[in-house]
Design an enzyme around this catalytic site. Structure first.
Site, PDB file in Angstrom:
ATOM      1  N   CYS A   2       0.991  -1.191   0.087  1.00  0.00           N
ATOM      2  CA  CYS A   2      -0.041  -0.023  -0.024  1.00  0.00           C
ATOM      3  C   CYS A   2       1.012   1.235   0.139  1.00  0.00           C
ATOM      4  CB  CYS A   2      -0.787  -0.138   1.265  1.00  0.00           C
ATOM      5  SG  CYS A   2      -1.885  -1.315   1.554  1.00  0.00           S
ATOM      6  N   ARG A  27       1.278   1.654  -6.015  1.00  0.00           N
ATOM      7  CA  ARG A  27       1.491   0.935  -4.991  1.00  0.00           C
ATOM      8  C   ARG A  27       0.069   0.097  -4.440  1.00  0.00           C
ATOM      9  NH1 ARG A  27       6.157   0.774  -2.496  1.00  0.00           N
ATOM     10  NH2 ARG A  27       5.144  -0.153  -0.560  1.00  0.00           N
ATOM     11  N   TRP A  74      -3.905  -1.501  -1.470  1.00  0.00           N
ATOM     12  CA  TRP A  74      -4.050  -2.656  -1.964  1.00  0.00           C
ATOM     13  C   TRP A  74      -4.292  -3.739  -0.963  1.00  0.00           C
ATOM     14  CZ3 TRP A  74      -3.667  -3.911  -6.884  1.00  0.00           C
ATOM     15  CH2 TRP A  74      -3.496  -5.410  -7.593  1.00  0.00           C
ATOM     16  N   ASN A 100       1.152   0.152   5.945  1.00  0.00           N
ATOM     17  CA  ASN A 100       1.425  -0.813   5.078  1.00  0.00           C
ATOM     18  C   ASN A 100       1.973  -2.257   5.342  1.00  0.00           C
ATOM     19  OD1 ASN A 100       2.345  -2.188   2.400  1.00  0.00           O
ATOM     20  ND2 ASN A 100       4.026  -0.804   2.483  1.00  0.00           N
ATOM     21  N   GLY A 101       1.690  -3.352   5.171  1.00  0.00           N
ATOM     22  CA  GLY A 101       2.457  -4.517   5.616  1.00  0.00           C
ATOM     23  C   GLY A 101       1.065  -5.589   6.049  1.00  0.00           C
ATOM     24  N   GLU A 469       7.679 -20.342 -19.712  1.00  0.00           N
ATOM     25  CA  GLU A 469       7.811 -18.755 -19.435  1.00  0.00           C
ATOM     26  C   GLU A 469       8.975 -17.932 -19.874  1.00  0.00           C
ATOM     27  OE1 GLU A 469       5.565 -16.918 -18.294  1.00  0.00           O
ATOM     28  OE2 GLU A 469       6.454 -15.400 -17.204  1.00  0.00           O
ATOM     29  N   LYS A 473       7.991 -14.557 -22.144  1.00  0.00           N
ATOM     30  CA  LYS A 473       8.605 -13.177 -21.827  1.00  0.00           C
ATOM     31  C   LYS A 473       9.363 -12.743 -22.888  1.00  0.00           C
ATOM     32  CE  LYS A 473       6.773 -12.752 -19.089  1.00  0.00           C
ATOM     33  NZ  LYS A 473       5.806 -12.734 -18.245  1.00  0.00           N
ATOM     34  N   GLU A 476       7.189 -11.419 -25.779  1.00  0.00           N
ATOM     35  CA  GLU A 476       5.910 -10.380 -25.508  1.00  0.00           C
ATOM     36  C   GLU A 476       6.807  -9.098 -25.370  1.00  0.00           C
ATOM     37  OE1 GLU A 476       4.874 -11.491 -20.934  1.00  0.00           O
ATOM     38  OE2 GLU A 476       3.406 -10.520 -22.153  1.00  0.00           O
ATOM     39  N   HIS A 492      12.829 -34.482 -31.183  1.00  0.00           N
ATOM     40  CA  HIS A 492      11.466 -34.957 -31.742  1.00  0.00           C
ATOM     41  C   HIS A 492      11.046 -33.865 -33.193  1.00  0.00           C
ATOM     42  CE1 HIS A 492      11.265 -38.449 -29.415  1.00  0.00           C
ATOM     43  NE2 HIS A 492      11.537 -37.614 -28.433  1.00  0.00           N
ATOM     44  N   LYS A 591      -3.106  -5.718 -19.806  1.00  0.00           N
ATOM     45  CA  LYS A 591      -2.687  -6.265 -18.600  1.00  0.00           C
ATOM     46  C   LYS A 591      -3.791  -7.304 -18.215  1.00  0.00           C
ATOM     47  CE  LYS A 591      -0.064  -6.668 -14.778  1.00  0.00           C
ATOM     48  NZ  LYS A 591       1.194  -7.566 -15.069  1.00  0.00           N
TER      49      LYS A 591
HETATM   50  C1  F6R Z   1       2.256 -12.619 -19.537  1.00  0.00           C
HETATM   51  C2  F6R Z   1       0.922 -12.265 -19.098  1.00  0.00           C
HETATM   52  C3  F6R Z   1      -0.176 -12.928 -19.416  1.00  0.00           C
HETATM   53  C4  F6R Z   1      -1.132 -13.176 -18.256  1.00  0.00           C
HETATM   54  C5  F6R Z   1      -2.111 -13.856 -18.721  1.00  0.00           C
HETATM   55  C6  F6R Z   1      -3.187 -14.369 -17.630  1.00  0.00           C
HETATM   56  O1  F6R Z   1       3.289 -11.730 -19.214  1.00  0.00           O
HETATM   57  O2  F6R Z   1       0.919 -11.253 -18.224  1.00  0.00           O
HETATM   58  O3  F6R Z   1       0.053 -14.079 -20.267  1.00  0.00           O
HETATM   59  O4  F6R Z   1      -0.324 -14.126 -17.353  1.00  0.00           O
HETATM   60  O5  F6R Z   1      -3.077 -12.819 -19.598  1.00  0.00           O
HETATM   61  O6  F6R Z   1      -3.554 -13.014 -16.805  1.00  0.00           O
HETATM   62  P1  F6R Z   1      -3.892 -13.338 -15.327  1.00  0.00           P
HETATM   63  O7  F6R Z   1      -3.094 -13.974 -14.396  1.00  0.00           O
HETATM   64  O8  F6R Z   1      -4.286 -11.995 -14.811  1.00  0.00           O
HETATM   65  O9  F6R Z   1      -5.246 -14.354 -15.365  1.00  0.00           O
END
Ligand code: F6R
Length: 596
Positions: A2, A27, A74, A100-101, A469, A473, A476, A492, A591
């Site tokens: 927070c 935050r 948060w 916060n915490g 993963e 990363k 993207e 394969h 996001k």
């Molecule tokens: C990759 C990324 C996305 C999310 C996906 C699911 O860096 O951020 O692949 O992981 O859209 O999102 P959540 O976890 O919010 O359901």
């Protein structure tokens, strides 16, 4: 996570506090509030973004108010409502507190205070603090002593600011959550982070763990836990105020990568007992699996789900991870004995939500593992475990993946009764990640291969989801072609793609059979002339076949998967940085993906 602000000075406290809160919105942004001291305390707080609070404050006449504290929340305990927003006060409104915490012993303190006749108005852990301070005041203690004595009762992590009606003083204390003091002319500032007051002053004192501060308009007195006055260094901040929300980092993504040790500590806090070697997740009580476990998730969260499915299976529990858009409860055996776990950072992803709703309709029991308190996933599921990573602003998931890995490891330990041995391993993970951050050569590796045709990532066992993963990363944020493979699958088919222009990142940790076999796959790649980057803990001879080495500490296999991923996050970041990509907002991505 927070954001806290505090102010005492000759300016308009309300204006300074709201400016500060907007500098800290990164935050937390699910509710916000301020307490203004003017003889008596006036508290204004609202669920929702800061704009909601600002609407409420529009008609407030704060001329002449010289002291106040504020908070942007948060949620960790209780949903984002007006009542749960900070500041919290005692019944008489004499003391206001922002925090916060996580206060680990809040339940015991709440019980004690309730037995003494205190009525609580929120679901938060924080509310015990103003009541404790108020009781100390009633016993005749001066405000500073009352504050210190109350803080002495707390276990857990905190950055706390408090003000007592009738005094132009802000009291502050810190343990494992950040607090910084800003020294102005005729004004003193307090905040979780510098962006809150950078436009007013650049002279700061960083409070250390177990230190207290007493702020008035003339400055701050910092003391240790025993009350001995200290002489802390005063630093000068040299950031551009425009970049202040990133705490001096060029991108939120890099900041969030670096926040992982503290995010992981928050995830574990109060949930493991190192002495007993046990895991305690009240959230899961009564959820012991009586049938198969199905994990549903998308993207990065799906990789965390795959990782967790592997952990369950190693402990003899039937578990499968599904890409949420490919999960259809009517095509699967799902009944009241099935536990469906939705893994979702945002708690709002449409594909995951549909899968969870279908699972609920089919009669399964459901558990959300999410970062956002009160999110759709938390509301949909029978139970919720919060990963406590704090807000993630960068579109690419980084710290939330690491927190998902640890939170899911806790779920596995709790549901399979196998915490023994695991607790020691999990406890060491935040430090192992810190070691990676402190020693990583990822930027040199990124420089060496920034012009590659494509990037491949290989791993086995727990390192297989990490390979996926790592590739996600890279795709993207660099917009370059990248693929993750189970190391044994290379031969394969994908081996046909391997050339001198395609670096292969091999995740090789531990010394068991899986690691030895991955070394064999590395030799196959090396024989075809591809550069090899080994992400290794040095326990196999893979280093001999590698062109570059990214080290991770010797730690258990779960921790190794968390730590290895951090190296891959950093490589992607530095490649994207060299290419000048829009790292925090990659093209075409959002996001929170709320469409199917
Ligand atoms: C990759 C990324 C996305 C999310 C996906 C699911 O860096 O951020 O692949 O992981 O859209 O999102 P959540 O976890 O919010 O359901």
């Amino acid at each position: 996570m927070c954001g806290i602000v505090g102010y005492v000075g000759d300016g308009n406290a309300l204006e300074v506090l709201t400016t500060g809160l907007s500098g800290l919105e990164y935050r937390g942004y699910d509710s916000a509030g301020v307490a203004l001291g003017n003889g008596r305390l006036a508290v204004y707080k609202r669920a929702g973004e800061l704009a909601e609070l600002e609407d409420t404050l529009e008609d407030v006449d704060a001329d002449g108010v010289r002291v106040g504290i504020g908070h942007t929340r948060w949620s960790t305990h209780g949903p984002p409502t007006d009542a749960n927003a900070h500041p919290h006060t005692d019944a008489a409104g004499r003391v206001a507190v922002v925090h916060n915490g996580i206060i680990e012993n809040y339940a015991a303190l709440r019980e004690e205070l309730s037995a003494a006749g205190v009525a609580f108005e929120s679901d938060t852990d924080t509310e015990v603090v103003p009541h404790l301070i108020a009781r100390n005041l009633e016993r005749g203690m001066a405000p500073e002593r009352a504050f210190r004595a109350a803080i002495g009762r707390l276990e857990g992590s905190y950055a706390i600011a408090a003000t007592v009606a009738g005094s132009e003083v802000v009291h502050a204390a810190r343990k494992e959550s950040p607090l910084v003091i800003g020294l102005g002319e005729g004004a003193t500032y307090l905040a979780s982070d510098v962006p809150a007051f950078i436009e007013f002053t650049d002279r700061v004192i960083y409070l250390e763990d177990d230190q207290f501060a007493r702020l008035d308009a003339g400055g701050a007195v910092v003391a240790d836990a025993d009350g001995a006055v200290l002489d802390p260094p005063v630093d000068t901040i040299e950031w551009d105020p425009e970049d202040a929300g990133k705490s001096g980092y060029d991108h939120y993504m890099l900041k969030e990568i670096n926040e992982q040790p503290s995010a992981l500590r928050d995830c574990l806090r109060g949930r493991i007992d190192g002495l007993e070697g046990s895991v305690h997740l009240e959230e899961l009580a009564g959820l012991e699996p009586s049938g198969p476990i199905q994990l549903v998730a998308c993207g990065t969260s799906y990789h965390a789900a795959l990782f967790a499915a592997g952990m369950f299976r190693r402990r003899g529990i039937h578990a499968d991870a599904f890409i949420a858009s490919e999960y259809h409860a009517d095509r699967l055996p799902v009944d009241a004995d099935t536990l469906v776990v939705g893994v979702t950072q945002s708690g709002e992803t449409a594909d995951t939500m549909r899968a969870l709703r279908e699972a609920n309709r089919a009669g399964a029991r459901t558990l959300a593992v999410t970062n956002v308190v009160g999110s759709s996933a938390a509301r949909e599921c029978d139970r919720t475990l919060y990963i406590r990573a704090g807000p993630e602003i960068g579109v690419a998931a980084t710290k939330t993946f690491a927190s998902q890995q640890l939170a899911l490891a806790l779920v596995v330990a709790e549901l399979t009764g196998s915490s023994h041995g695991l607790v020691d391993e999990l406890r060491d993970v935040p430090d192992a990640v810190q070691t990676v951050l402190d020693t990583s050569r990822a930027s040199e590796v990124a420089d060496a291969y920034v012009d590659a045709d494509a990037y491949f990532f290989i791993g086995r066992g727990y390192q297989y989801p990490v390979a996926l993963e790592g590739a996600l990363k890279m795709k993207e944020i660099t917009y370059r072609h990248a693929e993750g493979f189970a190391a044994g699958e290379l031969k394969h088919g994908p081996l046909a793609l391997v050339t001198e222009e395609t670096p292969v990142f091999a995740l090789v940790t531990g010394e068991g059979e899986l690691a030895r076999k991955t070394v064999g796959n590395v030799k196959e790649v090396e024989a075809r002339g591809a550069p090899v980057v080994a992400v290794s803990d040095g326990r196999t001879e893979v280093d001999r076949y590698a062109d570059e080495l990214l080290s991770v500490p010797e730690i258990g296999e779960i921790g190794a998967a968390v730590a290895a991923n951090v190296q891959l996050q950093l490589v992607s970041y530095w490649v994207a940085n060299s290419l000048g990509r829009s790292i925090d907002r990659p093209r075409n991505l959002a996001k929170s993906v709320t469409v199917e």
